[in-house]
Design an enzyme around this catalytic site. Structure first.
Site, short mmCIF file in Angstrom:
data_model
loop_
_atom_site.label_atom_id
_atom_site.label_comp_id
_atom_site.label_asym_id
_atom_site.label_seq_id
_atom_site.Cartn_x
_atom_site.Cartn_y
_atom_site.Cartn_z
N ARG A 44 0.84 -1.19 0.00
CA ARG A 44 0.00 0.00 0.00
C ARG A 44 0.88 1.25 0.00
NH1 ARG A 44 -0.69 -0.42 6.19
NH2 ARG A 44 -0.22 1.67 6.93
N ASN A 45 2.19 1.05 0.16
CA ASN A 45 3.17 2.14 0.15
C ASN A 45 4.07 2.00 -1.07
OD1 ASN A 45 2.82 3.86 2.50
ND2 ASN A 45 3.32 2.08 3.75
#
Length: 426
Positions: free
Chosen positions: A211-212
């Site tokens: 998600r990063n």
């Protein structure tokens, strides 16, 4: 016969997305139905039901399943599931009524036959949050959790903002939204990923949840998986995140740049899935493994603070929870209802100057002063503040993309630096 792990639930891929004449007929029928507006989270859940990512679910959960999942990870029929998949509303809807489910942009994503309607009081919502979102970190302490969660935990905020009722029943999915257009070649369904892996002859496969932006630690994890598996699926969330996180198109571009320059492409699949992040820490780690099984993946990379937010969870709580769940492989009373996708646990990873390379707590004997502490939060904080990114944190090609993104922002969100990302516990 496929060599890939079977879909979760013992029913094969349960795909609720209609096609052809059946789709056209249902779209026309939906025009005459009562319309309910759904959240972005529910939209992602519907799409996952549509493409088989949430097999064996064919609709939103009943009260018995909601309660069973919150309490002991089991749906009403005994199938393992880690997080409630529910549809909330404040509308006056009758049991037995069929409704159309519409997103804020006007797109009708599904029709649903309402088989059950149950009230969700504030006490019920708090009970769900305490079972699903409360962990063992400092901010989950009994005397702290509710003082902090409503301000700092997006998952708790979402549950507490839900409507008065939950509706349960089967769905017929009418749209996948614009994911295929926005992420061509990356937005892939379980059937498509399974077909590609079978084409490559893979059977033992690992997934890296992202998600990063992909920094050196993520790269290291993916390469560990490539060494011990047939291949790795770098599987990014391309739904909605919390304010201050980096959008999917930027992250996908970073990943592809890394694959092109630092991986053997035949051993990697760059893919995305259409869910919103729930930030449920250990429970979300289990959800990631559950739906990855539907994609044909039998190993889930679990590192430090998986799917966490703030300091609500212990650093390796998402690894520990796999040892506590019912219906693990070999323990199921009924075939197919166990979770077959198993964790591939990796210790805290970092760049060590003395080791002169990437290492982990299991392989590096040196002190934290010799290590570059890597975390997505730490990287976002540095970039958002225009600070220098320490050497060996990320690949130069990726940092160029990220700096261009941050330079183009007109509004910036302050990135809170949690203890888990600072290296304070190392």
């Amino acid at each position: 016969m496929s060599n890939l792990v079977a879909p979760h639930g013992g029913k094969g891929l349960v795909c609720c997305l209609l096609e052809g004449a059946e789709l056209e007929a249902e779209i026309k029928k939906a025009e005459g139905l009562k319309t309910l507006e759904i959240s972005d989270r529910a939209k992602g859940d519907l799409i996952m039901m549509g493409i088989g990512g949430f097999s064996p679910l064919n609709g939103f959960m009943s009260k018995a399943s909601w309660k069973g999942v919150c309490e002991n990870f089991l749906m009403e029929d005994g199938t393992f599931w880690p997080i409630p998949i529910t549809l909330d509303t404040n509308e006056d809807v009758a049991v037995g009524e069929e409704v159309a489910l519409k997103a804020a942009d006007g797109t009708v994503y599904a029709t649903m036959m309402v088989e059950e309607k149950f009230e969700m009081t504030e006490a019920d919502k708090k009970w769900e949050c305490e079972n699903v979102y409360k962990g063992h970190g400092e901010e989950s302490a009994d005397d702290v959790f509710w003082k902090i969660a409503m301000e700092d935990h997006p998952g708790v905020q979402a549950v507490m903002a839900q409507g008065k009722y939950n509706l349960a029943g089967p769905v017929k999915v009418l749209s996948e939204g614009d994911y295929a257009k926005r992420f061509p070649g990356v937005y892939l369904t379980p059937k498509e990923i399974r077909a590609e892996m079978e084409k490559r002859g893979w059977s033992k496969v690992a997934a890296l949840q992202l998600r990063n932006p992909m920094h050196r630690s993520h790269e290291f994890l993916a390469k560990i998986a490539v060494e011990v598996c047939d291949g790795v699926v770098i599987h990014s969330l391309i739904g909605n995140l919390k304010p201050g996180d980096i959008p999917g198109d930027v992250r996908i571009k970073c990943i592809q740049t890394l694959i092109d320059n630092y991986f053997v492409p035949e051993n990697v699949i760059n893919a995305g899935y259409p869910l919103d992040m729930r930030y449920a820490g250990p429970r979300e780690g289990l959800l990631h493994a559950t739906f990855r099984q539907n994609y044909g993946i039998n190993n889930m990379l679990i590192g430090r603070d998986h799917a966490g937010v703030g300091d609500f969870y212990g650093l390796f709580e998402a690894q520990e929870i796999f040892k506590k769940i019912p219906y693990q492989d070999g323990c199921s009373a009924e075939p197919g209802k166990a979770l077959l996708c198993q964790p591939m646990n990796i210790d805290w990873t970092f760049y060590c100057y003395k080791c002169d390379g990437m290492a982990s707590m299991r392989t590096c004997p040196h002190s934290k002063e010799d290590r570059v502490i890597l975390s997505g939060t730490k990287l976002r904080k540095a970039l958002s503040e225009g600070a220098e990114v320490v050497d060996h944190f990320g690949r130069d090609e990726v940092l160029v993309i990220l700096r261009e993104y941050y330079a183009g922002l007109t509004e910036k969100v302050e990135v809170k630096m949690q203890k888990a990302a600072s290296g304070a516990d190392m």
